[in-house]
Scaffold this motif. Structure first.
Motif, PDB file in Angstrom:
ATOM      1  N   ILE A 201      35.619  16.123  33.475  1.00 49.46           N
ATOM      2  CA  ILE A 201      34.165  15.975  33.546  1.00 49.46           C
ATOM      3  C   ILE A 201      33.742  16.295  34.969  1.00 49.46           C
ATOM      4  CG2 ILE A 201      32.225  14.412  33.196  1.00 49.46           C
ATOM      5  CD1 ILE A 201      34.122  12.725  31.437  1.00 49.46           C
ATOM      6  N   VAL A 202      32.705  17.096  35.108  1.00 52.91           N
ATOM      7  CA  VAL A 202      32.214  17.478  36.431  1.00 52.91           C
ATOM      8  C   VAL A 202      30.874  16.795  36.672  1.00 52.91           C
ATOM      9  CG1 VAL A 202      31.083  19.599  35.648  1.00 52.91           C
ATOM     10  CG2 VAL A 202      31.815  19.424  37.999  1.00 52.91           C
ATOM     11  N   PHE A 203      30.696  16.311  37.901  1.00 53.55           N
ATOM     12  CA  PHE A 203      29.454  15.659  38.332  1.00 53.55           C
ATOM     13  C   PHE A 203      28.894  16.467  39.496  1.00 53.55           C
ATOM     14  CE2 PHE A 203      32.177  12.586  36.397  1.00 53.55           C
ATOM     15  CZ  PHE A 203      31.330  11.880  35.575  1.00 53.55           C
ATOM     16  N   ILE A 204      27.622  16.830  39.388  1.00 58.85           N
ATOM     17  CA  ILE A 204      26.994  17.723  40.365  1.00 58.85           C
ATOM     18  C   ILE A 204      25.745  17.051  40.918  1.00 58.85           C
ATOM     19  CG2 ILE A 204      25.982  20.017  40.713  1.00 58.85           C
ATOM     20  CD1 ILE A 204      27.447  20.816  38.063  1.00 58.85           C
ATOM     21  N   ASN A 205      25.561  17.158  42.237  1.00 63.28           N
ATOM     22  CA  ASN A 205      24.306  16.742  42.860  1.00 63.28           C
ATOM     23  C   ASN A 205      23.546  18.022  43.218  1.00 63.28           C
ATOM     24  OD1 ASN A 205      22.202  15.766  44.354  1.00 63.28           O
ATOM     25  ND2 ASN A 205      23.428  14.849  45.953  1.00 63.28           N
ATOM     26  N   PRO A 206      22.667  18.518  42.337  1.00 59.83           N
ATOM     27  CA  PRO A 206      21.978  19.774  42.602  1.00 59.83           C
ATOM     28  C   PRO A 206      20.781  19.624  43.536  1.00 59.83           C
ATOM     29  CG  PRO A 206      21.295  18.928  40.493  1.00 59.83           C
ATOM     30  CD  PRO A 206      22.327  17.966  41.026  1.00 59.83           C
ATOM     31  N   SER A 207      20.466  18.403  43.931  1.00 63.96           N
ATOM     32  CA  SER A 207      19.257  18.158  44.716  1.00 63.96           C
ATOM     33  C   SER A 207      19.504  18.420  46.200  1.00 63.96           C
ATOM     34  CB  SER A 207      18.780  16.729  44.502  1.00 63.96           C
ATOM     35  OG  SER A 207      19.785  15.819  44.886  1.00 63.96           O
ATOM     36  N   LYS A 208      18.445  18.243  46.975  1.00 63.73           N
ATOM     37  CA  LYS A 208      18.514  18.464  48.419  1.00 63.73           C
ATOM     38  C   LYS A 208      18.683  17.169  49.188  1.00 63.73           C
ATOM     39  CE  LYS A 208      15.718  22.597  48.113  1.00 63.73           C
ATOM     40  NZ  LYS A 208      14.467  23.249  48.442  1.00 63.73           N
TER      41      LYS A 208
ATOM     42  N   ILE B 193      30.130  18.741  44.351  1.00 60.80           N
ATOM     43  CA  ILE B 193      30.653  18.655  42.992  1.00 60.80           C
ATOM     44  C   ILE B 193      31.907  17.790  43.007  1.00 60.80           C
ATOM     45  CG2 ILE B 193      31.649  19.961  41.073  1.00 60.80           C
ATOM     46  CD1 ILE B 193      29.987  22.355  42.020  1.00 60.80           C
ATOM     47  N   VAL B 194      32.007  16.884  42.032  1.00 58.89           N
ATOM     48  CA  VAL B 194      33.181  16.024  41.897  1.00 58.89           C
ATOM     49  C   VAL B 194      33.684  16.136  40.467  1.00 58.89           C
ATOM     50  CG1 VAL B 194      33.985  13.633  41.864  1.00 58.89           C
ATOM     51  CG2 VAL B 194      32.490  14.396  43.677  1.00 58.89           C
TER      52      VAL B 194
ATOM     53  N   PHE C  14      38.694  14.413  41.980  1.00 55.52           N
ATOM     54  CA  PHE C  14      38.907  15.521  42.905  1.00 55.52           C
ATOM     55  C   PHE C  14      37.570  16.164  43.222  1.00 55.52           C
ATOM     56  CE2 PHE C  14      39.843  19.843  44.131  1.00 55.52           C
ATOM     57  CZ  PHE C  14      40.850  19.643  45.045  1.00 55.52           C
ATOM     58  N   PRO C  15      37.270  16.551  44.436  1.00 61.70           N
ATOM     59  CA  PRO C  15      38.102  16.437  45.629  1.00 61.70           C
ATOM     60  C   PRO C  15      38.268  14.980  46.041  1.00 61.70           C
ATOM     61  CG  PRO C  15      35.926  17.226  46.221  1.00 61.70           C
ATOM     62  CD  PRO C  15      35.963  17.144  44.732  1.00 61.70           C
ATOM     63  N   HIS C  16      39.255  14.751  46.852  1.00 57.12           N
ATOM     64  CA  HIS C  16      39.574  13.390  47.266  1.00 57.12           C
ATOM     65  C   HIS C  16      38.443  12.838  48.119  1.00 57.12           C
ATOM     66  CE1 HIS C  16      43.476  14.146  45.616  1.00 57.12           C
ATOM     67  NE2 HIS C  16      43.588  15.220  46.359  1.00 57.12           N
ATOM     68  N   LEU C  17      37.859  11.760  47.645  1.00 55.58           N
ATOM     69  CA  LEU C  17      36.806  11.079  48.380  1.00 55.58           C
ATOM     70  C   LEU C  17      36.923   9.595  48.098  1.00 55.58           C
ATOM     71  CD1 LEU C  17      34.686  10.489  45.875  1.00 55.58           C
ATOM     72  CD2 LEU C  17      33.917  12.761  46.440  1.00 55.58           C
ATOM     73  N   LYS C  18      36.150   8.810  48.809  1.00 60.67           N
ATOM     74  CA  LYS C  18      36.228   7.359  48.652  1.00 60.67           C
ATOM     75  C   LYS C  18      35.602   6.959  47.318  1.00 60.67           C
ATOM     76  CE  LYS C  18      34.962   3.010  50.745  1.00 60.67           C
ATOM     77  NZ  LYS C  18      34.120   2.332  51.693  1.00 60.67           N
ATOM     78  N   TYR C  19      36.399   6.279  46.490  1.00 58.41           N
ATOM     79  CA  TYR C  19      35.899   5.761  45.223  1.00 58.41           C
ATOM     80  C   TYR C  19      36.658   4.490  44.876  1.00 58.41           C
ATOM     81  CZ  TYR C  19      40.011   7.657  42.838  1.00 58.41           C
ATOM     82  OH  TYR C  19      41.288   7.926  42.438  1.00 58.41           O
TER      83      TYR C  19
END
Length: 189
Positions: free
Chosen positions: A65-72, A119-120, A92-97
């Motif tokens: 599943i892909v999560f996208i922040n398309p906003s500014k 994108i995550v 992925f990519p590796h980030l704090k979660y």
């Protein structure tokens, strides 16, 4: 009422109203293009297949599943809720979660923030049972919206730039035609 219409359609009325109309259009465009935070998500793939393990067949389910922040603007405090914990879950990519469990045993993946255009991916794998369904996607200020995803061709930068230029020229031509029509219709002189 007739006096108002004559005042608006007179040469002075058109000259005085033109800046007001353009200011209102610019304000409307700025509001539409403002940095509202949004999260979009979609399933990249959802596959199941058999593998042979120690002389017996085992069903394996995978999903990405892909999560996208398309906003500014930055999306903060993202919460992704699943029905239960899969055998394997990776971000992925590796980030704090953080992964936590609600009192009703639902799994919550919390991501601190997603930068603009970031994108995550969350990949899951399960054997013997189906993958958990995602029940909600929330963030500070809203709810994530599902989008359909499919592979598509990415054109070279020069083609995308040319398409953008042609679209901008088309918008400019439309405004020019509208302005010419307005002047020819309302110009009394």
């Amino acid at each position: 009422m007739q006096a108002i219409i004559e005042a608006i359609t007179s040469k002075e009325g058109i000259v005085n109203l033109t800046p007001v109309i353009f200011t209102a259009l610019i304000a409307l465009m700025a509001r539409l293009l403002a940095g509202r935070t949004r999260i979009r998500w979609g399933v990249v793939h959802d596959l199941n297949y058999y593998i042979t393990e120690e002389e017996k067949k085992v069903m394996v389910w995978t999903c990405q599943i892909v999560f996208i922040n398309p906003s500014k603007s930055i999306a903060e405090d993202i919460e992704i809720v699943f029905n239960y914990r899969p055998l394997h879950l990776s971000v992925f990519p590796h980030l704090k979660y953080e992964i936590s469990e609600n009192p009703d045993r639902r799994i919550v993946v919390k991501i601190d923030k997603l930068n603009p255009k970031e994108i995550v991916n969350i990949a899951m794998l399960n054997t013997h049972t189906e993958l958990p369904h995602m029940t909600s996607v929330r963030f500070k200020g809203g709810i994530g919206k599902r989008i359909d995803l499919e592979p598509s061709r990415v054109f070279p930068v020069w083609i995308r730039g040319l398409i953008g230029f042609v679209m901008l020229a088309g918008v400019a031509a439309i405004f020019y035609v509208i302005a010419r029509l307005a002047v020819s219709i309302f110009w009394v002189g």
